[in-house]
Motif scaffolding. Structure first.
Motif, mmCIF file in Angstrom:
data_model
loop_
_atom_site.group_PDB
_atom_site.id
_atom_site.type_symbol
_atom_site.label_atom_id
_atom_site.label_comp_id
_atom_site.label_asym_id
_atom_site.label_seq_id
_atom_site.Cartn_x
_atom_site.Cartn_y
_atom_site.Cartn_z
ATOM 1 N N TYR A 206 -16.203 -47.260 -30.764
ATOM 2 C CA TYR A 206 -15.000 -47.834 -31.219
ATOM 3 C C TYR A 206 -14.525 -48.628 -29.396
ATOM 4 O O TYR A 206 -14.323 -49.610 -29.634
ATOM 5 N N LYS A 207 -14.170 -48.024 -28.774
ATOM 6 C CA LYS A 207 -13.243 -48.481 -27.266
ATOM 7 C C LYS A 207 -14.287 -49.448 -26.874
ATOM 8 O O LYS A 207 -13.932 -50.585 -26.259
ATOM 9 N N LEU A 208 -15.197 -49.226 -26.684
ATOM 10 C CA LEU A 208 -16.592 -49.622 -26.223
ATOM 11 C C LEU A 208 -16.864 -51.283 -26.649
ATOM 12 O O LEU A 208 -16.758 -52.670 -26.413
ATOM 13 N N ALA A 209 -16.707 -50.614 -28.426
ATOM 14 C CA ALA A 209 -17.020 -52.247 -28.797
ATOM 15 C C ALA A 209 -15.441 -53.531 -28.789
ATOM 16 O O ALA A 209 -16.089 -54.059 -28.883
ATOM 17 N N LYS A 210 -14.509 -52.513 -28.551
ATOM 18 C CA LYS A 210 -13.168 -54.092 -28.449
ATOM 19 C C LYS A 210 -13.402 -54.185 -27.288
ATOM 20 O O LYS A 210 -12.527 -55.270 -26.844
ATOM 21 N N THR A 211 -13.930 -53.675 -26.124
ATOM 22 C CA THR A 211 -13.423 -53.887 -24.766
ATOM 23 C C THR A 211 -14.352 -54.613 -23.782
ATOM 24 O O THR A 211 -14.524 -55.065 -23.365
#
Ligand code: SF4
Length: 317
Positions: A206-211
């Motif tokens: 989720y963090k990867l996808a957002k950043t």
């Protein structure tokens, strides 16, 4: 260009344990070695085992008496075990201890006349193994929010729910909320069955996808865990690709991209991630960074080898 590696990624404790068991078997016994199902859902590992004389998915009736028989990390029904005992198979049980825990909960429901809603994919080996713990009470499968809203339950006075370990955390909470609203007395046996590895990998993707501008998930399409990572990532990023290994990567995916997020599913060997990074470096001066959610410390002991009355020669104690 930046490459952001997710941590944790790759093998979970259940997969490490299953692989250590099969290594022990391959070092000790000659082929053919039989398995009820793919040991774990990764094409590289499945092909490796096939090339080393492991026969997967053979109907148990066609396995010669007394053979070596391995139960995959996803677990198996009581029937499979009973048939294996009858055939005097030497059973090595690589079921993940967290799946075994669900089997104990399922047996509790079965023995206490509690019907069960199983949230999961009815064709997945883990769900088949859970259903296969029941011989007295009724099981229902809920795969989606729609099912949760419309499933008809004959008698909801003694009802519980269980979940598959590798579902989307967010979608499953929504399903559970609907079930709790519809059946206020529904029992939750133990805590949520979605495992720590699934939770962690979804949180970090989720963090990867957002950043990042592009997310690459190294994993096989047969893996529930890998597919759920893609589902989570696609909610927040339009450039998400799941590939078995570097050879499936397409150069045009890098157009207008400054940061690539990379992760892998719980059954993906780490060398496939390293191979991918080496491959991708040819396209630009890549700076490699990490996004760290936590450091996983879960480790399952390798089972002791001894022979039980029922011929289980590898058993967790
Ligand atoms: S994904 Fe979770 S339940 Fe499945 S083998 Fe790994 S730790 Fe066990």
């Amino acid at each position: 260009m930046d490459i952001i590696l997710a941590k944790p990624r790759g093998f979970c404790a259940g997969v490490i344990r299953a692989i250590n068991i099969i290594k022990q078997v391959l070092n000790t016994y000659k082929s053919p070695i039989y398995m009820n199902h793919e040991l774990v859902h990764n094409n590289y590992i499945v092909n490796y085992l096939k090339n080393h004389g492991v026969i997967i998915n053979r109907n148990i009736n066609d396995i010669p008496n007394g053979s070596i028989f391995i139960i995959s990390a996803h677990g198996a029904s009581k029937n499979i075990f009973n048939n294996a005992y009858k055939k005097n198979l030497n059973i090595f049980d690589a079921t993940c201890p967290l799946v075994k825990k669900i089997h104990y909960r399922a047996s509790y429901a079965n023995n206490n006349n509690i019907d069960t809603i199983i949230i999961g994919n009815p064709k997945h080996q883990e769900v088949l193994g859970i259903i296969g713990q029941y011989d007295r009470t009724t099981t229902y499968i809920v795969e989606s929010l729609y099912d949760a809203n419309y499933i008809k339950i004959k008698n909801s006075s003694k009802l519980c729910f269980l979940t598959q370990t590798t579902l989307s955390v967010f979608d499953t909470y929504q399903i559970i909320n609907v079930l709790k609203n519809r059946f206020p007395n529904i029992l939750e046996l133990g805590r949520n069955n979605i495992c720590y590895a699934t939770n962690n990998r979804q949180q970090v993707v989720y963090k990867l996808a957002k950043t990042t501008d592009l997310v690459v998930i190294i994993g096989s399409d047969i893996s529930s865990n890998a597919n759920k990572l893609a589902i989570v990532a696609k909610k927040y990023n339009k450039n998400v690709y799941m590939i078995d290994n570097f050879s499936y990567f397409k150069k045009q995916w890098l157009n207008n991209i400054n940061t690539i997020g990379v992760t892998s599913s719980a059954s993906t060997p780490e060398f496939l991630v390293k191979q991918f990074i080496e491959y991708i470096k040819q396209y630009d001066n890549m700076i490699i960074k990490e996004i760290i959610l936590n450091k996983e410390k879960v480790l399952f002991k390798l089972p002791k080898i001894f022979k039980t009355k029922q011929n289980i020669i590898c058993y967790d104690k």
